[in-house]
Design an enzyme around this catalytic site. Sequence first.
Site, mmCIF file in Angstrom:
data_model
loop_
_atom_site.group_PDB
_atom_site.id
_atom_site.type_symbol
_atom_site.label_atom_id
_atom_site.label_comp_id
_atom_site.label_asym_id
_atom_site.label_seq_id
_atom_site.Cartn_x
_atom_site.Cartn_y
_atom_site.Cartn_z
ATOM 1 N N HIS A 183 -4.256 -18.216 2.248
ATOM 2 C CA HIS A 183 -4.913 -16.947 1.858
ATOM 3 C C HIS A 183 -4.202 -16.273 0.498
ATOM 4 O O HIS A 183 -4.764 -15.160 -0.088
ATOM 5 C CB HIS A 183 -4.703 -15.785 3.014
ATOM 6 C CG HIS A 183 -3.618 -14.951 3.056
ATOM 7 N ND1 HIS A 183 -2.583 -15.118 4.233
ATOM 8 C CD2 HIS A 183 -2.767 -14.084 2.146
ATOM 9 C CE1 HIS A 183 -1.509 -14.455 4.311
ATOM 10 N NE2 HIS A 183 -1.634 -13.787 3.056
ATOM 11 N N ASP A 194 -3.702 -20.893 8.430
ATOM 12 C CA ASP A 194 -3.393 -20.268 7.151
ATOM 13 C C ASP A 194 -2.233 -21.066 6.489
ATOM 14 O O ASP A 194 -1.108 -20.490 6.721
ATOM 15 C CB ASP A 194 -2.979 -18.982 7.577
ATOM 16 C CG ASP A 194 -2.905 -18.018 6.342
ATOM 17 O OD1 ASP A 194 -3.280 -18.449 5.036
ATOM 18 O OD2 ASP A 194 -2.672 -16.638 6.398
ATOM 19 N N SER A 239 2.587 -12.503 1.205
ATOM 20 C CA SER A 239 2.719 -13.283 2.429
ATOM 21 C C SER A 239 3.332 -14.498 1.950
ATOM 22 O O SER A 239 3.744 -14.804 0.696
ATOM 23 C CB SER A 239 1.192 -13.586 2.757
ATOM 24 O OG SER A 239 0.785 -12.059 3.283
#
Length: 246
Positions: free
Chosen positions: A65, A108, A196
């Site tokens: 992402h 992810d 992230s």
Amino acid sequence: MHALHKLLFFHLLTSLGRDALGGKIINGEKAKKNSMRYMVSLQNRGQHVCGGFLIREDFVLTAAHCNGDLTHVVLGTHDLSRVADGNKRFIEQTHAHQFYVKPGLGKDIMLLKLSEKVQPDNNVQTIQLPTSEMNIGDNVKCQVAGWGMTSSRGTNVDELQVVDVSPVKRHDCKQQWDNLPDNVICATKGFCQGDSGGPLVCNGKAVGIVSFNKEGNCDYPDFPDVYTDISKYLPWINDILKQNNR
């Protein structure tokens, strides 16, 4: 907050619902000098976007992402206010998992191929990955690190922060996350939304990638943080690395 970051943040929260992107370190402390030399800042024109970590001299592992308008990475420093040209590498290729849709559905994970190899030294090192599928045992202390906010209403920091976290059993994690995807690791809270892609490090190996947590409030009491389980993607990682030997 930078306008681009606001736009990306709104778009991602809209697509994720209650799943908010993770990574701002909560209740942590400054990482010790010359520790965690594998940590990488993914950037867009000098602005920190996500974390990542060096797994080969020319490859960084991060979250899918984080894919977007990334221009380069920064390595070899804990302080993003002091970045020399030698700390930067352009991104030559991105390899997001082909079946990734959004963090709440799993997969992810993404590899970034750097334009130039990094020479390991006192400031930059790679980190080991698991060599086979694994389950983290109980009572294991792990760490997560990043450059994001240190509280729900805080501000980003220039110096790398690190905090200890503990794995949470999948059964217990599913009590809070009704639709927990496969191939993830849960751990006690340690990050917040925004920054992230950093590693969950246990016993000196990168075993997870910061993926998502509960939206908005970093002080949520019951929801574990969720990481991509790297051990479940070793064949995918190794195939890409082998295709890019040089």
